[in-house]
Design a protein around this motif. Sequence first.
Motif, PDB file in Angstrom:
ATOM      1  N   PRO A  48     -26.048 -83.143  10.631  1.00 12.49           N
ATOM      2  CA  PRO A  48     -25.508 -83.151   9.274  1.00 12.49           C
ATOM      3  C   PRO A  48     -25.557 -84.551   8.676  1.00 12.49           C
ATOM      4  CG  PRO A  48     -23.719 -83.056  10.871  1.00 12.49           C
ATOM      5  CD  PRO A  48     -24.998 -83.026  11.646  1.00 12.49           C
ATOM      6  N   ILE A  49     -25.848 -84.637   7.407  1.00 13.49           N
ATOM      7  CA  ILE A  49     -25.780 -85.931   6.726  1.00 13.49           C
ATOM      8  C   ILE A  49     -25.300 -85.684   5.299  1.00 13.49           C
ATOM      9  CG2 ILE A  49     -28.273 -85.805   6.189  1.00 13.49           C
ATOM     10  CD1 ILE A  49     -28.266 -88.844   5.954  1.00 13.49           C
ATOM     11  N   CYS A  50     -24.357 -86.522   4.875  1.00 10.39           N
ATOM     12  CA  CYS A  50     -23.872 -86.414   3.505  1.00 10.39           C
ATOM     13  C   CYS A  50     -24.543 -87.509   2.687  1.00 10.39           C
ATOM     14  CB  CYS A  50     -22.355 -86.564   3.489  1.00 10.39           C
ATOM     15  SG  CYS A  50     -21.686 -86.787   1.835  1.00 10.39           S
ATOM     16  N   LEU A  51     -25.101 -87.142   1.563  1.00  9.81           N
ATOM     17  CA  LEU A  51     -25.693 -88.123   0.655  1.00  9.81           C
ATOM     18  C   LEU A  51     -24.747 -88.286  -0.529  1.00  9.81           C
ATOM     19  CD1 LEU A  51     -29.415 -86.920   0.734  1.00  9.81           C
ATOM     20  CD2 LEU A  51     -28.322 -88.695   2.102  1.00  9.81           C
ATOM     21  N   PRO A  52     -23.980 -89.373  -0.537  1.00 15.69           N
ATOM     22  CA  PRO A  52     -22.880 -89.486  -1.493  1.00 15.69           C
ATOM     23  C   PRO A  52     -23.296 -89.387  -2.954  1.00 15.69           C
ATOM     24  CG  PRO A  52     -22.978 -91.412  -0.047  1.00 15.69           C
ATOM     25  CD  PRO A  52     -24.099 -90.523   0.350  1.00 15.69           C
ATOM     26  N   LYS A  53     -24.462 -89.863  -3.298  1.00 17.70           N
ATOM     27  CA  LYS A  53     -24.876 -89.782  -4.695  1.00 17.70           C
ATOM     28  C   LYS A  53     -25.355 -88.380  -5.038  1.00 17.70           C
ATOM     29  CE  LYS A  53     -24.403 -94.023  -6.243  1.00 17.70           C
ATOM     30  NZ  LYS A  53     -23.683 -94.357  -7.493  1.00 17.70           N
ATOM     31  N   PHE A  54     -25.808 -87.675  -4.047  1.00 19.29           N
ATOM     32  CA  PHE A  54     -26.278 -86.311  -4.253  1.00 19.29           C
ATOM     33  C   PHE A  54     -25.082 -85.369  -4.318  1.00 19.29           C
ATOM     34  CE2 PHE A  54     -27.779 -82.248  -2.421  1.00 19.29           C
ATOM     35  CZ  PHE A  54     -28.712 -81.918  -3.373  1.00 19.29           C
ATOM     36  N   ASP A  55     -24.257 -85.432  -3.302  1.00 13.20           N
ATOM     37  CA  ASP A  55     -23.009 -84.684  -3.298  1.00 13.20           C
ATOM     38  C   ASP A  55     -22.097 -85.302  -2.244  1.00 13.20           C
ATOM     39  OD1 ASP A  55     -20.887 -82.969  -3.091  1.00 13.20           O
ATOM     40  OD2 ASP A  55     -22.097 -81.156  -3.127  1.00 13.20           O
ATOM     41  N   ALA A  56     -21.044 -85.958  -2.713  1.00 17.64           N
ATOM     42  CA  ALA A  56     -20.181 -86.691  -1.789  1.00 17.64           C
ATOM     43  C   ALA A  56     -19.318 -85.751  -0.967  1.00 17.64           C
ATOM     44  CB  ALA A  56     -19.311 -87.674  -2.560  1.00 17.64           C
ATOM     45  N   CYS A  57     -19.261 -84.476  -1.354  1.00 16.59           N
ATOM     46  CA  CYS A  57     -18.299 -83.582  -0.708  1.00 16.59           C
ATOM     47  C   CYS A  57     -18.891 -82.615   0.296  1.00 16.59           C
ATOM     48  CB  CYS A  57     -17.509 -82.843  -1.769  1.00 16.59           C
ATOM     49  SG  CYS A  57     -16.363 -83.942  -2.598  1.00 16.59           S
ATOM     50  N   GLY A  58     -20.154 -82.694   0.541  1.00 16.35           N
ATOM     51  CA  GLY A  58     -20.714 -81.745   1.502  1.00 16.35           C
ATOM     52  C   GLY A  58     -21.842 -82.340   2.310  1.00 16.35           C
ATOM     53  N   PHE A  59     -22.150 -81.655   3.396  1.00 18.06           N
ATOM     54  CA  PHE A  59     -23.255 -82.105   4.247  1.00 18.06           C
ATOM     55  C   PHE A  59     -24.539 -81.355   3.914  1.00 18.06           C
ATOM     56  CE2 PHE A  59     -19.890 -83.252   7.430  1.00 18.06           C
ATOM     57  CZ  PHE A  59     -20.247 -84.575   7.550  1.00 18.06           C
ATOM     58  N   LEU A  60     -25.631 -82.058   3.976  1.00 17.55           N
ATOM     59  CA  LEU A  60     -26.922 -81.409   4.078  1.00 17.55           C
ATOM     60  C   LEU A  60     -27.255 -81.395   5.560  1.00 17.55           C
ATOM     61  CD1 LEU A  60     -28.941 -83.185   1.248  1.00 17.55           C
ATOM     62  CD2 LEU A  60     -28.347 -80.768   1.321  1.00 17.55           C
ATOM     63  N   GLN A  61     -28.112 -80.484   5.978  1.00 19.89           N
ATOM     64  CA  GLN A  61     -28.552 -80.485   7.362  1.00 19.89           C
ATOM     65  C   GLN A  61     -29.940 -81.088   7.422  1.00 19.89           C
ATOM     66  OE1 GLN A  61     -27.289 -79.478  10.398  1.00 19.89           O
ATOM     67  NE2 GLN A  61     -25.322 -79.484   9.359  1.00 19.89           N
ATOM     68  N   ALA A  62     -30.116 -82.016   8.328  1.00 19.14           N
ATOM     69  CA  ALA A  62     -31.410 -82.680   8.419  1.00 19.14           C
ATOM     70  C   ALA A  62     -32.142 -82.280   9.690  1.00 19.14           C
ATOM     71  CB  ALA A  62     -31.223 -84.187   8.373  1.00 19.14           C
ATOM     72  N   HIS A  63     -33.354 -81.815   9.521  1.00 21.78           N
ATOM     73  CA  HIS A  63     -34.251 -81.625  10.661  1.00 21.78           C
ATOM     74  C   HIS A  63     -35.049 -82.917  10.768  1.00 21.78           C
ATOM     75  CE1 HIS A  63     -37.930 -80.595  12.787  1.00 21.78           C
ATOM     76  NE2 HIS A  63     -37.279 -79.586  13.324  1.00 21.78           N
ATOM     77  N   VAL A  64     -34.892 -83.629  11.868  1.00 24.51           N
ATOM     78  CA  VAL A  64     -35.525 -84.932  12.015  1.00 24.51           C
ATOM     79  C   VAL A  64     -36.509 -84.893  13.171  1.00 24.51           C
ATOM     80  CG1 VAL A  64     -35.114 -87.402  12.253  1.00 24.51           C
ATOM     81  CG2 VAL A  64     -33.310 -85.941  11.327  1.00 24.51           C
ATOM     82  N   SER A  65     -37.728 -85.325  12.921  1.00 25.20           N
ATOM     83  CA  SER A  65     -38.703 -85.378  14.013  1.00 25.20           C
ATOM     84  C   SER A  65     -39.750 -86.441  13.728  1.00 25.20           C
ATOM     85  CB  SER A  65     -39.391 -84.021  14.166  1.00 25.20           C
ATOM     86  OG  SER A  65     -40.063 -83.695  12.970  1.00 25.20           O
ATOM     87  N   TYR A  66     -40.277 -86.999  14.786  1.00 23.89           N
ATOM     88  CA  TYR A  66     -41.385 -87.940  14.625  1.00 23.89           C
ATOM     89  C   TYR A  66     -42.694 -87.176  14.750  1.00 23.89           C
ATOM     90  CZ  TYR A  66     -38.456 -92.045  14.477  1.00 23.89           C
ATOM     91  OH  TYR A  66     -37.558 -92.988  14.069  1.00 23.89           O
ATOM     92  N   LEU A  67     -43.660 -87.588  13.958  1.00 23.88           N
ATOM     93  CA  LEU A  67     -44.928 -86.858  13.933  1.00 23.88           C
ATOM     94  C   LEU A  67     -45.966 -87.450  14.869  1.00 23.88           C
ATOM     95  CD1 LEU A  67     -45.178 -86.260  10.076  1.00 23.88           C
ATOM     96  CD2 LEU A  67     -44.421 -84.651  11.822  1.00 23.88           C
TER      97      LEU A  67
END
Lengths: 222, 564
Positions: free
Chosen positions: B375-394
């Motif tokens: 989970p990561i919250c982007l405060p300028k996008f929405d300070a009150c909720g998490f987005l879920q990040a799928h993170v991988s190296y290519l």
Amino acid sequence: MNDLNMKSLEAKVVVLGSQGVGKTSVVIRYVGGMFSKAVSPTIGASFFTYKLTLEQYRVKLQVWDTAGQERFRSMAPMYYRKANAAMLVYDITSLESFYDIKDWVKELKKNVDTPIVLCLLGNKSDLESGRKVSTEDAAEYAASIDALFYETSALKNTGIEDAFLQVSKQLIHLYETVPNSGMGSLIPSQPASDMFASDQPLTLPDRKEVESAGQRSGNCPC
Amino acid sequence: MAAEVREAEQIGNTSDSDSVQTELLETNEIPGKSENALLVATDSFEDLNYAGLTNGTLPTVSTSGTIHSLVKKKARRASALLDENEAAGDNTASSDETTNAVDQESSEVSGEDSQEDHLESRLTDLSLNETESLPEEIPMTQLIPTSSDIEDVNSLEWKQQRRHIFIISESGKPVYSRHGSEDKLVTIMGVMQALVICTHDFQKDTLRSIVAGDHKFVFMCRDHLTFIGITRGRESTQQMLLQLTYMYNQVISVLTLSTLTRIFKQHRNYDLRRPLSGAEKFFDNLLNLMDVEPGLLLSSVRCLPLDSSVRENISHSIVQHAKVKDLVFALIIAQNQLVTLVRMKKYYIHPMDLHLIINLINASESFKAAESWTPICLPKFDACGFLQAHVSYLDEECHTCLLLLSVDIEAFYILSECKAKIKERLVRYNALKAINDSLRRNSYSIQQCSISDLRHFLYKSRSIAQYTSPELEAPYHTKEEQQRLFDLYHYLHDRIHTSGRQLKILFHVGPYETLLGWVTQGFELYAVFGPLVTKTIAIHAVNKLLRWIKKEEDRLFILSSVTF
Ligand SMILES: Nc1nc2c(ncn2[C@@H]2O[C@H](COP(=O)(O)OP(=O)(O)OP(=O)(O)O)[C@@H](O)[C@H]2O)c(=O)[nH]1
Ligand SMILES: [Mg+2]
């Protein structure tokens, strides 16, 4: 063994335990065959897959290595609710990490009503001089919750292979004895290339379907 | 230092009239200008942080609810599907209604359906739930300084740090300190919190900054937390406030604003270090980034130089293979530089949020081991909720990182599938190799601009919130010299932005180099010349530079934004 008789099985394994007990080290030792002193704390959860052949089965384990950090604690249900097996890892040099396992078990009992294979792992067994949790206490506790038990060392590579092997055996047993156990079976002919190659969404256990089948929570000794 | 500044002000030649500016600008095309920006063009440095600071109030975050509305949209889509299934081919009129409802995503819908509630509760589930399991208060045994405390605070090493950053809770509890352990700094943090509170309670005023000797203390209070920056460097109060704002955003990114306020509403005394445990490295790393990455100061990002055809190919691979519901942003980052960004229509990323994402990648070794889901919250996008990040190296070397940000917490497997396809395509079209080649080549040398006596520059295109700058070469190849260069940029940036009236152009002759700062509606340019350059030569040179950047703009910037 005739290749045509091989059956396939796909199961989800969640790895739980406090921060720094060595969850990632254990998984990486098993999946990648190595140990790194410089492993860093897990962020969120990491996803590994491992394939093995066992008793006429091609077993594919989808391993969710969760983060022990407090701030990720509330994410755990997302992983264990769908898991077919849970590896509960503590550090034999930390009594606290052992007590934390009891909280995990309580939580699992409360929230998971599908059959799930439990396996208790006392990691860092190479640090004998700093031991705080005796093997007897841990074994006794494991028996009381109907869990497998191994002492492991990711550093020395002891116990880990056995633990995953026994868990896999139990998963096969579960799959054979409990219909709708929530484990996906793969079509035998499917090439073992990329697990996400098929466009089919992965089979996730349907809660209601499974409930009737798995009244006995816990596992079934092989 | 101070003397140097004064000298600078005397010699410094400023001009701010528009007529002069048009005369100066020899080209009428602004390099890197685009109507179709992919980032929020924030823009001005002033609006960004302390709009409203003058009257002592901070702007409140107004972005909350973005994720909520996305989730609502998702829920409505799901229920629309259900409706469709239930009343299979019932009437066309009702299905029209449903589509309308999906479209007006921001308007509140009266008939809350259960599915939506369900999804919402799932989302809040993700934030830390402290309601039940609050620990016993940890006694503040450290209040009376022991000898080791004194040692720590009085140690020369600690005192000589160029910059200190502290975060303290409203009740005076230490939350974070850049140097030294918070435990040992309880006393000093208590004193600082007392200063803030005294000013607030007795003077009915807000403590903004204190200057003591060559140290400047800057204070920022926000949502039950006090952020304190102490510097011996050249940063201005405003620039320190910007740094503190980044720290605040980092806290929100880990916890979300709703969790933070809930925690302190319930327990004023709560020890925030518990939920932040493990996130210290993000704070440390962010502060380190600020010392080497001008993008944070400029509120813009640097793109990896790539042929525009290659970049197009990459973004099209993403659009083609990651057309997944609820995927809001897909981006590739390589060594702190943006390779590409694809976004959902109507949603933009703010450069400050992008810096938090870059920081997350930069500070987390664990993503290199396996695909991750966090989970990561982007405060300028929405300070009150998490987005879920799928993170991988290519790539094997773990240089090129793909991030897929979704509002669906169950999307991991689908996104993992997308990732595999994207990777396969990027390998097939040699795009990964192109990225790696670009990384190996470094950015570009100042020599390539072939402008004599120009040593270094920062150029930001304001409409796209991206900047470019050459490699750091001699004489700025040592750590000390780089620090000095950054100090010069801070000085120039500050003079141009915050000296009462906004300047358009600033020419400054220092002992070792000559600086030219130039801000127009379209761009900000900070250029560093050798010491003997005159104003006329410098202006001529930057015009030449602008033409060079214009020529290279397709490679240096992402000029058009791609949506799913
Ligand atoms: N001596 C010894 N050290 C180990 C062993 N396993 C892990 N460690 C060390 O313990 C530390 C933590 O290991 P991790 O694998 O990151 O622990 P984790 O449980 O994944 O931690 P989180 O991801 O933060 O929850 C590392 O420094 C490892 O090197 C082991 O079997 N023996
Ligand atoms: Mg880990």
